[in-house]
Design an enzyme around this catalytic site. Structure first.
Site, PDB file in Angstrom:
ATOM      1  N   CYS A   2       0.890  -1.343   0.062  1.00  0.00           N
ATOM      2  CA  CYS A   2      -0.063   0.059  -0.242  1.00  0.00           C
ATOM      3  C   CYS A   2       0.876   1.274   0.056  1.00  0.00           C
ATOM      4  O   CYS A   2       1.923   1.240   0.564  1.00  0.00           O
ATOM      5  CB  CYS A   2      -1.000   0.084   1.205  1.00  0.00           C
ATOM      6  SG  CYS A   2      -2.192  -1.076   1.359  1.00  0.00           S
ATOM      7  N   ARG A  27       3.842  -0.393  -4.802  1.00  0.00           N
ATOM      8  CA  ARG A  27       3.589  -0.738  -3.377  1.00  0.00           C
ATOM      9  C   ARG A  27       2.282  -1.741  -3.451  1.00  0.00           C
ATOM     10  O   ARG A  27       1.829  -2.184  -2.382  1.00  0.00           O
ATOM     11  CB  ARG A  27       3.492   0.232  -2.449  1.00  0.00           C
ATOM     12  CG  ARG A  27       4.803   1.262  -2.220  1.00  0.00           C
ATOM     13  CD  ARG A  27       4.686   2.222  -1.655  1.00  0.00           C
ATOM     14  NE  ARG A  27       4.741   1.773  -0.286  1.00  0.00           N
ATOM     15  CZ  ARG A  27       5.796   1.397   0.766  1.00  0.00           C
ATOM     16  NH1 ARG A  27       6.568   1.787   0.276  1.00  0.00           N
ATOM     17  NH2 ARG A  27       5.478   1.348   1.781  1.00  0.00           N
ATOM     18  N   TRP A  74      -2.561  -2.762  -1.625  1.00  0.00           N
ATOM     19  CA  TRP A  74      -2.086  -4.280  -1.799  1.00  0.00           C
ATOM     20  C   TRP A  74      -3.198  -4.761  -0.730  1.00  0.00           C
ATOM     21  O   TRP A  74      -3.062  -4.581   0.427  1.00  0.00           O
ATOM     22  CB  TRP A  74      -0.831  -4.517  -1.392  1.00  0.00           C
ATOM     23  CG  TRP A  74      -0.352  -6.120  -1.735  1.00  0.00           C
ATOM     24  CD1 TRP A  74      -0.319  -6.412  -3.091  1.00  0.00           C
ATOM     25  CD2 TRP A  74      -0.224  -6.954  -0.909  1.00  0.00           C
ATOM     26  NE1 TRP A  74       0.291  -7.711  -2.955  1.00  0.00           N
ATOM     27  CE2 TRP A  74      -0.072  -8.316  -1.683  1.00  0.00           C
ATOM     28  CE3 TRP A  74      -0.528  -6.970   0.344  1.00  0.00           C
ATOM     29  CZ2 TRP A  74       0.227  -9.312  -1.063  1.00  0.00           C
ATOM     30  CZ3 TRP A  74      -0.426  -8.281   0.922  1.00  0.00           C
ATOM     31  CH2 TRP A  74       0.070  -9.376   0.318  1.00  0.00           C
ATOM     32  N   ASN A 100      -1.734   2.508   5.543  1.00  0.00           N
ATOM     33  CA  ASN A 100      -0.811   1.528   5.129  1.00  0.00           C
ATOM     34  C   ASN A 100      -0.297   0.770   6.311  1.00  0.00           C
ATOM     35  O   ASN A 100       0.289   1.625   7.305  1.00  0.00           O
ATOM     36  CB  ASN A 100       0.802   2.174   4.504  1.00  0.00           C
ATOM     37  CG  ASN A 100       1.757   0.947   4.351  1.00  0.00           C
ATOM     38  OD1 ASN A 100       1.394  -0.165   4.093  1.00  0.00           O
ATOM     39  ND2 ASN A 100       2.951   1.289   4.203  1.00  0.00           N
ATOM     40  N   GLY A 101      -0.445  -0.437   6.411  1.00  0.00           N
ATOM     41  CA  GLY A 101      -0.241  -1.339   7.780  1.00  0.00           C
ATOM     42  C   GLY A 101      -1.394  -2.270   8.080  1.00  0.00           C
ATOM     43  O   GLY A 101      -2.397  -2.529   7.324  1.00  0.00           O
ATOM     44  N   GLU A 478      17.927 -17.358  -8.315  1.00  0.00           N
ATOM     45  CA  GLU A 478      17.219 -16.077  -8.438  1.00  0.00           C
ATOM     46  C   GLU A 478      16.962 -15.991 -10.001  1.00  0.00           C
ATOM     47  O   GLU A 478      15.657 -15.409 -10.117  1.00  0.00           O
ATOM     48  CB  GLU A 478      18.465 -15.001  -8.140  1.00  0.00           C
ATOM     49  CG  GLU A 478      18.167 -13.739  -8.693  1.00  0.00           C
ATOM     50  CD  GLU A 478      16.795 -12.985  -8.098  1.00  0.00           C
ATOM     51  OE1 GLU A 478      16.386 -13.426  -7.312  1.00  0.00           O
ATOM     52  OE2 GLU A 478      16.580 -12.095  -8.707  1.00  0.00           O
ATOM     53  N   LYS A 482      12.816 -15.031 -10.774  1.00  0.00           N
ATOM     54  CA  LYS A 482      12.405 -14.136 -11.685  1.00  0.00           C
ATOM     55  C   LYS A 482      11.610 -14.544 -12.581  1.00  0.00           C
ATOM     56  O   LYS A 482      10.763 -13.663 -13.060  1.00  0.00           O
ATOM     57  CB  LYS A 482      13.804 -13.355 -12.160  1.00  0.00           C
ATOM     58  CG  LYS A 482      13.709 -11.837 -12.449  1.00  0.00           C
ATOM     59  CD  LYS A 482      14.156 -10.989 -11.568  1.00  0.00           C
ATOM     60  CE  LYS A 482      13.558 -11.266 -10.453  1.00  0.00           C
ATOM     61  NZ  LYS A 482      14.063 -10.521  -9.109  1.00  0.00           N
ATOM     62  N   GLU A 485       7.917 -15.024 -11.475  1.00  0.00           N
ATOM     63  CA  GLU A 485       7.393 -14.043 -10.940  1.00  0.00           C
ATOM     64  C   GLU A 485       6.840 -13.183 -12.164  1.00  0.00           C
ATOM     65  O   GLU A 485       5.856 -12.568 -11.857  1.00  0.00           O
ATOM     66  CB  GLU A 485       8.406 -13.069 -10.079  1.00  0.00           C
ATOM     67  CG  GLU A 485       8.174 -11.941  -9.504  1.00  0.00           C
ATOM     68  CD  GLU A 485       9.214 -11.067  -8.789  1.00  0.00           C
ATOM     69  OE1 GLU A 485      10.463 -11.472  -9.206  1.00  0.00           O
ATOM     70  OE2 GLU A 485       8.968 -10.283  -7.691  1.00  0.00           O
ATOM     71  N   HIS A 501      18.763 -35.952  -7.518  1.00  0.00           N
ATOM     72  CA  HIS A 501      18.298 -36.537  -6.231  1.00  0.00           C
ATOM     73  C   HIS A 501      16.661 -36.363  -6.242  1.00  0.00           C
ATOM     74  O   HIS A 501      15.928 -36.426  -5.377  1.00  0.00           O
ATOM     75  CB  HIS A 501      18.787 -35.896  -4.992  1.00  0.00           C
ATOM     76  CG  HIS A 501      20.306 -36.281  -4.848  1.00  0.00           C
ATOM     77  ND1 HIS A 501      20.726 -37.493  -4.672  1.00  0.00           N
ATOM     78  CD2 HIS A 501      21.308 -35.400  -4.968  1.00  0.00           C
ATOM     79  CE1 HIS A 501      22.152 -37.497  -4.395  1.00  0.00           C
ATOM     80  NE2 HIS A 501      22.595 -36.366  -4.600  1.00  0.00           N
ATOM     81  N   LYS A 597       5.900  -4.503  -4.208  1.00  0.00           N
ATOM     82  CA  LYS A 597       7.279  -4.583  -4.068  1.00  0.00           C
ATOM     83  C   LYS A 597       7.865  -4.518  -2.616  1.00  0.00           C
ATOM     84  O   LYS A 597       8.689  -5.107  -2.407  1.00  0.00           O
ATOM     85  CB  LYS A 597       7.868  -3.148  -4.660  1.00  0.00           C
ATOM     86  CG  LYS A 597       9.456  -2.997  -4.561  1.00  0.00           C
ATOM     87  CD  LYS A 597       9.828  -2.612  -6.029  1.00  0.00           C
ATOM     88  CE  LYS A 597      11.321  -2.767  -5.839  1.00  0.00           C
ATOM     89  NZ  LYS A 597      11.775  -4.033  -6.616  1.00  0.00           N
TER      90      LYS A 597
HETATM   91  C1  AGP Z   1      11.792  -9.976  -6.014  1.00  0.00           C
HETATM   92  O1  AGP Z   1      11.861  -9.975  -7.256  1.00  0.00           O
HETATM   93  C2  AGP Z   1      10.821  -9.558  -5.352  1.00  0.00           C
HETATM   94  N1  AGP Z   1      10.377  -8.433  -5.445  1.00  0.00           N
HETATM   95  C3  AGP Z   1      10.908 -10.035  -3.865  1.00  0.00           C
HETATM   96  O2  AGP Z   1      11.457 -11.441  -3.672  1.00  0.00           O
HETATM   97  C4  AGP Z   1      11.683  -9.232  -2.690  1.00  0.00           C
HETATM   98  O3  AGP Z   1      13.144  -9.301  -3.233  1.00  0.00           O
HETATM   99  C5  AGP Z   1      11.604  -9.522  -1.423  1.00  0.00           C
HETATM  100  O4  AGP Z   1      10.332  -9.282  -1.282  1.00  0.00           O
HETATM  101  C6  AGP Z   1      12.346  -8.698  -0.332  1.00  0.00           C
HETATM  102  O5  AGP Z   1      12.356  -7.484  -0.586  1.00  0.00           O
HETATM  103  P1  AGP Z   1      13.369  -6.536   0.139  1.00  0.00           P
HETATM  104  O6  AGP Z   1      14.585  -6.571  -0.519  1.00  0.00           O
HETATM  105  O7  AGP Z   1      12.695  -5.084  -0.002  1.00  0.00           O
HETATM  106  O8  AGP Z   1      13.321  -6.777   1.597  1.00  0.00           O
END
Ligand code: AGP
Length: 602
Positions: A2, A27, A74, A100-101, A478, A482, A485, A501, A597
């Site tokens: 948010c 956000r 969000w 937000n929260g 990673e 990506k 995602e 395995h 994010k």
């Molecule tokens: C990755 O592409 C994501 N946006 C997510 O995994 C992100 O890295 C994770 O939420 C951690 O966020 P931060 O680095 O702001 O703590």
């Protein structure tokens, strides 16, 4: 999650509020809304969907209002819908609030207010805020007292902004969620993040937890948690307005991949010297007694932590990467000799902050490796080092992973030096020299990558596997994160040795295997052959002369630098691969479904 914004100025505020919301949309993008004070009443526009949907509903509105609030959501309490969109108002439309929260005790408050005759129309926790303020107004309190009494009743974490009809003030508070004040002459902004108002001003005050704020055209009054007038410094933000726009690129993600030469340059600036190694990480604490390092993060940041842990172990500093949500401060090395490193781009991730607080309570030394100056992690950790990657708007982290990994590489060398353990990292001088060359090497990949073709080639596969060892394993993980995602396709990242395995059972000619070989990973070649024998197409990501190239069906080139650098370059190829696949599939690259994010809930 948010984003909130509030603005009071000498001109109309509706369009700056909406533009600010666009900058905060990373956000959360389930719904959007704004409320302004119009004469003696409030006007509210809100809808489920994106800020662009909100814009359509207010296209023809001519508003002269000079104070208002806005929100991009969000969802936590209640699905995305018009009713659950913020701003929320009380039943008589005297008070509007954005939040937000999470208000943890909203249920008993809601029941009490319903018994008192107050009406609720949404599923959200937030709706208790305007109704509580209305409740206190009805009992003869002025707006500021009603706001303060309301805050006293709330439990949980929040950044809140409120407007009240007939009152020319914005009331706001910060308890556990970010809130920043922007100052432009006699105009003021409050927002969850700086990009919301960076087009107007770079002068900011980072509000502290416990602060309560009243903003009027004539000035701002900030009261701290001890009920004293706060004397926070005005600071200048080191970000440029153009950094928060897409520029010539179709997506923020593509822009952020392409600006890695610059962001990496900034990460290492003044911190490396080919003769002296790592020179200055701005860490004041004496870390010479540290026996064990816990690198803690989530998602992409966790993968950077894995990368850092591999390197630290090679420097004979015992290190573990731990997922923040799984962290337990009461295990392992005695707290006094342990270093907790919070790896977090935003510095606001709830899981990571929860782990950081646990570590502090256990008496562990803490360090934040973060991108956002004055973020919660930066303030709460004993020390913070900044990766200086600049604002990252795309939900999928790209440039910040590269900068985090480089920062942790430098940290590993710093710890090796102060611990006088020496370093088992191969060719440290070459490593430092190659880190300085990394920006140019990234540029070389950006100019020559064949990932757009490969994305089309493998577009309709059943699943995508990414394998690698050691540093390459964190890059493989990673790469898979990506990929899933932003493409919504199934992808997994494995330690190459693990394939046989179990996961090998899934391997067919419809499951391409991307083998990350940024160093001398001979065993990965064997593992890739095992997959090839079962029909899987193999894509090698390696220097030209690596032996994996002979096994592979396709090859993505990375310059032959120190393994730290070559593996990070392999990651750039994988970023581009994900991007091109997602584009082919027409996915909303910068705002993948269900994600946000900055994940501020545990
Ligand atoms: C990755 O592409 C994501 N946006 C997510 O995994 C992100 O890295 C994770 O939420 C951690 O966020 P931060 O680095 O702001 O703590």
């Amino acid at each position: 999650m948010c984003g909130i914004i509030a603005h009071i100025g000498d001109k109309q505020v509706l369009s700056p509020l909406v533009t600010g919301l666009e900058k905060l949309e990373y956000r959360g993008y389930d719904s959007a809304g704004v409320a302004v004070k119009n004469g003696s009443g409030l006007d509210v526009w809100k809808c489920s969907g994106r800020v662009s949907d909100l814009k359509e509903t207010i296209d023809d509105v001519e508003s002269k209002a000079n104070l208002g609030i806005g929100h991009t959501r969000w969802s936590t309490h209640g699905p995305p819908s018009d009713e659950n969109a913020h701003p929320h108002t009380d039943g008589s439309d005297r008070v509007a609030a954005v939040h937000n929260g999470i208000i943890e005790n909203y249920e008993p408050i809601k029941e009490r207010l319903i018994d008192e005759g107050y009406e609720f129309t949404s599923d959200t926790d937030t709706e208790v805020i305007p109704n509580l303020i209305a409740y206190y107004l009805d009992r003869g309190n002025d707006a500021l007292d009603a706001f303060n009494h309301t805050l006293d009743d709330l439990e949980g974490s929040y950044a809140i902004a409120v407007i009240v009809d007939r009152i020319d003030s914005i009331f706001a508070a910060r308890r556990g969620s970010p809130l920043i004040l922007g100052i432009e002459d006699e105009s003021y902004y409050l927002a969850s993040d700086v990009p919301a108002f960076l087009d107007h001003t770079d002068e900011v005050v980072y509000l502290e937890d416990g602060d309560t704020v009243e903003v009027r055209s004539e000035g701002v009054n900030i009261v701290d948690e001890d009920d004293q007038t706060a004397q926070h410094q005005i600071q200048q933000v080191d970000w440029q307005p153009e950094e928060t726009g897409k520029g010539q690129y179709d997506h923020f993600m593509l822009k952020e991949i392409h600006t890695q030469p610059t962001s990496l340059q900034k990460t290492v600036e003044g911190r490396l010297d080919t003769d002296a190694g790592v020179t200055d990480l701005d860490i004041d604490k004496d870390l010479s007694d540290i026996d064990a390092v816990h690198l803690v993060g989530c998602g992409t940041s966790y993968h950077a932590a894995l990368f850092g842990a591999s390197l630290l172990n090679r420097c004979d500093v015992s290190a573990r990467a731990i997922r923040a949500s799984e962290y337990d401060a009461n295990t392992g090395t005695p707290p006094g000799n342990r270093l907790f490193v919070a790896v977090t781009q935003s510095g606001e991730t709830a899981d990571t902050l929860g782990a950081l607080r646990q570590a502090k309570e256990a008496g562990v030394e803490t360090l934040a490796v973060t991108n956002v100056v004055q973020s919660t992690a930066a303030r709460e950790a004993d020390e913070a080092v900044y990766i200086r990657a600049g604002p990252e708007i795309g939900v999928a982290a790209t440039k910040t992973f590269s900068s985090q990994a480089v920062m942790l590489t430098m940290l590993s060398q710093h710890l090796a030096r102060v611990n006088e353990n020496g370093s088992r990292v191969e060719n440290v001088n070459e490593l430092v020299a190659d880190l300085m060359e990394l920006p140019d090497a990234v540029e070389e990949i950006l100019q020559s990558s064949d990932t757009a073709r490969l994305a089309r080639e493998f577009l309709h596969s059943d699943s995508y596997f990414f394998i690698g060892r050691s540093l390459g394993c964190s890059v493989a993980k990673e790469g898979a994160l990506k990929f899933k995602e932003i493409t919504y396709e199934h992808a997994e990242g494995f330690a190459s040795g693990e394939l046989k395995h179990g996961p090998l059972a899934l391997v067919t000619d419809k499951t391409p295997v991307f083998a990350v070989c940024g160093g001398d990973n001979q065993k990965t070649v064997t593992n890739a052959k095992e997959a090839k024998t079962r029909g899987a197409p193999i894509v090698a990501i390696s220097p030209h002369d690596h032996s994996i190239v002979d096994t592979a069906d396709e090859h993505l080139y990375v310059p032959d630098l120190h393994p730290v650098c070559s593996n990070l370059l392999a990651n750039v190829q994988l970023q581009l691969l994900s991007y091109h696949c997602a584009t082919e599939l027409n996915r909303p690259i910068d705002k993948p479904r269900n994600l946000a994010k900055s994940v501020t809930v545990e």
